[in-house]
Scaffold this motif. Structure first.
Motif, PDB file in Angstrom:
ATOM      1  N   GLY A   1     -36.290  17.136 -78.839  1.00  0.00           N
ATOM      2  CA  GLY A   1     -37.555  17.199 -77.908  1.00  0.00           C
ATOM      3  C   GLY A   1     -37.134  18.395 -77.163  1.00  0.00           C
ATOM      4  N   ASP A   2     -38.072  18.442 -75.826  1.00  0.00           N
ATOM      5  CA  ASP A   2     -37.744  19.628 -75.201  1.00  0.00           C
ATOM      6  C   ASP A   2     -36.078  19.728 -74.564  1.00  0.00           C
ATOM      7  OD1 ASP A   2     -40.203  20.985 -74.976  1.00  0.00           O
ATOM      8  OD2 ASP A   2     -41.172  19.375 -73.572  1.00  0.00           O
ATOM      9  N   ARG A   3     -35.986  18.340 -74.309  1.00  0.00           N
ATOM     10  CA  ARG A   3     -34.176  18.116 -73.707  1.00  0.00           C
ATOM     11  C   ARG A   3     -33.743  17.501 -75.084  1.00  0.00           C
ATOM     12  NH1 ARG A   3     -37.117  17.064 -68.623  1.00  0.00           N
ATOM     13  NH2 ARG A   3     -36.187  18.740 -67.209  1.00  0.00           N
ATOM     14  N   PRO A   4     -33.096  18.369 -75.919  1.00  0.00           N
ATOM     15  CA  PRO A   4     -32.639  17.858 -77.321  1.00  0.00           C
ATOM     16  C   PRO A   4     -31.554  16.977 -76.951  1.00  0.00           C
ATOM     17  CG  PRO A   4     -31.883  20.145 -76.954  1.00  0.00           C
ATOM     18  CD  PRO A   4     -32.852  19.641 -75.681  1.00  0.00           C
ATOM     19  N   ALA A   5     -31.629  15.719 -77.732  1.00  0.00           N
ATOM     20  CA  ALA A   5     -30.613  14.798 -77.792  1.00  0.00           C
ATOM     21  C   ALA A   5     -30.666  14.018 -79.102  1.00  0.00           C
ATOM     22  CB  ALA A   5     -30.778  13.794 -76.607  1.00  0.00           C
ATOM     23  N   ASP A   6     -29.501  13.588 -79.548  1.00  0.00           N
ATOM     24  CA  ASP A   6     -29.329  12.888 -80.730  1.00  0.00           C
ATOM     25  C   ASP A   6     -29.866  13.469 -81.977  1.00  0.00           C
ATOM     26  OD1 ASP A   6     -28.380  10.568 -82.004  1.00  0.00           O
ATOM     27  OD2 ASP A   6     -30.422   9.372 -82.064  1.00  0.00           O
ATOM     28  N   VAL A   7     -29.644  14.737 -82.043  1.00  0.00           N
ATOM     29  CA  VAL A   7     -30.194  15.655 -83.057  1.00  0.00           C
ATOM     30  C   VAL A   7     -29.636  15.566 -84.137  1.00  0.00           C
ATOM     31  CG1 VAL A   7     -31.319  17.396 -81.699  1.00  0.00           C
ATOM     32  CG2 VAL A   7     -28.903  17.734 -82.068  1.00  0.00           C
ATOM     33  N   GLY A   8     -28.109  15.045 -84.404  1.00  0.00           N
ATOM     34  CA  GLY A   8     -27.491  14.865 -85.682  1.00  0.00           C
ATOM     35  C   GLY A   8     -28.144  13.880 -86.507  1.00  0.00           C
ATOM     36  N   ARG A   9     -28.610  12.734 -85.890  1.00  0.00           N
ATOM     37  CA  ARG A   9     -29.150  11.558 -86.654  1.00  0.00           C
ATOM     38  C   ARG A   9     -30.387  11.876 -87.251  1.00  0.00           C
ATOM     39  NH1 ARG A   9     -29.532   6.223 -83.382  1.00  0.00           N
ATOM     40  NH2 ARG A   9     -27.300   6.426 -83.511  1.00  0.00           N
ATOM     41  N   ALA A  10     -31.162  12.781 -86.200  1.00  0.00           N
ATOM     42  CA  ALA A  10     -32.543  13.066 -86.461  1.00  0.00           C
ATOM     43  C   ALA A  10     -32.489  14.327 -87.558  1.00  0.00           C
ATOM     44  CB  ALA A  10     -33.241  13.842 -85.534  1.00  0.00           C
ATOM     45  N   ALA A  11     -31.586  14.968 -87.788  1.00  0.00           N
ATOM     46  CA  ALA A  11     -31.314  15.911 -88.708  1.00  0.00           C
ATOM     47  C   ALA A  11     -31.096  15.638 -90.147  1.00  0.00           C
ATOM     48  CB  ALA A  11     -30.185  16.861 -88.490  1.00  0.00           C
TER      49      ALA A  11
END
Length: 382
Positions: free
Chosen positions: A123-133
């Motif tokens: 999101g705007d304050r990116p977090a937990d991007v590995g799982r989302a990817a």
């Protein structure tokens, strides 16, 4: 044949749709909006339609574009160019219907059979991007994009740089080297921080870094490019071929990202694409918007040989209360298969808007981007 009527619809999550009707009963659709300034653009569309278009033959699109742009002493900018863009989309939709052909056939025909798309993560304050990817790759996407950071100070700490690099490392580790990952600086980053971030991200091989500095600091791009081998992308806040002229002449931007709902519509972006091709620059149109804007993008993508990839907003973090497919009578036109979308073969924009649903959802949409502040209370770039 004449333009007899038009209507505007503000719909969730933050979009403005334009419906244009002709004397022979055809209806063309456009999406003229500046996110967070829908009411302002609405007024501009009404002024242009009432002054220049109502009662006119819709066919001479180039002349209408020139009249809307050059007919006013003050030109350019996000509001006017977005209003022109949406009207232009609707006129091309009508033109395609008149010839019973997709718009791309009227612009020279196909240069490809399908268009690669990328999917937003975080999101705007990116977090937990590995799982989302990982989840998006499992859905079939082969390219992703994420924000690099939340707000940054003009010169921030080593920890802030390390956190951005760690997020990209986590994504790269999750998806491997076969998936492209674009990183959007979103204009949040000052020149010294852009250089530091680019150096820190480079080991994880991003697809591109997007808008590394604000468009008013385009003169800083050569210095940033000298610090990295990562392709540089920019252009979502540039509104005409004249805005893009400087970056082409600099020779350091690798991917341009004009927005079909901001940069003058189909007529203007096709010209921008041709300029880019002459400078060996790829194009990846910006489109965190609705189905009409996306349909316009795909029409230009289809017939522009230097198109690299297409942004699309399905499930993007902004889409609360409505999403791209909700407003279509046949959502399968945007079925993503193996990270691609097929070219539509229907006339005009190639989509059918669910008009009843649009009317049901229309109202005042009071979306505005957040105002971020630094720890000292000063305004931060969003």
């Amino acid at each position: 044949m004449r333009i007899t009527d038009y209507e505007l619809f503000e719909v969730p999550p933050r979009w403005l749709f334009l419906r244009v009707e002709t004397s022979d009963g055809r209806v063309g659709w456009g999406e003229p909006v500046v996110e967070g300034r829908a009411r302002t653009v609405r007024a501009a569309v009404e002024e242009l339609m009432d002054t220049y278009l109502l009662g006119s033959d819709p066919d001479p699109i180039e002349d209408h574009w020139q009249t809307m742009y050059r007919g006013g002493f003050y030109r350019g900018g996000p509001v006017l160019m977005s209003a022109i863009a949406g009207i232009d989309q609707a006129l091309w939709d009508l033109k395609g219907q008149a010839f019973d052909a997709p718009i791309y056939e009227l612009l020279g025909g196909r240069a490809r059979d399908r268009v690669r798309v990328y999917q937003w993560i975080g999101g705007d304050r990116p977090a937990d991007v590995g799982r989302a990817a990982s989840a998006k790759v499992e859905e079939g996407f082969t390219a992703l994009k994420m924000n690099a950071t939340s707000e940054l100070r003009r010169v921030d700490t080593p920890a802030a740089v390390a956190a951005a690099a760690e997020r990209l490392r986590a994504v790269r580790e999750a998806v491997g080297p076969e998936v492209d990952v674009g990183v959007d600086f979103h204009g949040r980053v000052s020149k010294p921080m852009a250089k530091r971030l680019a150096s820190a991200l480079e080991p994880h091989e991003p697809f591109f870094i997007e808008e590394p500095v604000l468009p008013e600091h385009t003169d800083a791009l050569p210095a940033i490019a000298a610090h990295t081998s990562i392709p540089i992308a920019t252009g979502e806040r540039m509104y005409s071929r004249w805005d893009f002229k400087e970056v082409f002449e600099q020779g350091v931007v690798d991917v341009i990202q004009p927005d079909l709902s901001h940069a003058g519509g189909i007529t203007e972006v096709k010209k921008i694409a041709a300029m880019a091709e002459a400078y060996d620059v790829a194009m990846a149109p910006h489109c965190p918007l609705g189905p009409i804007a996306l349909a316009a993008c795909v029409q230009v993508d289809a017939c522009s040989p230097n198109v690299l990839i297409q942004e699309q907003s399905l499930d993007i973090h902004y889409n609360e209360g409505g999403d791209v497919l909700d407003y279509l009578a046949d959502p399968s036109v945007f079925a993503y298969e193996g990270g691609y979308v097929r070219l539509p073969d229907g006339p005009g924009l190639g989509i059918e808007i669910d008009e009843a649903y649009v009317r049901d959802r229309a109202g005042t949409v009071d979306w505005h981007n957040p105002v971020w502040r630094h720890d000292d209370g000063s305004v931060a770039e969003w």
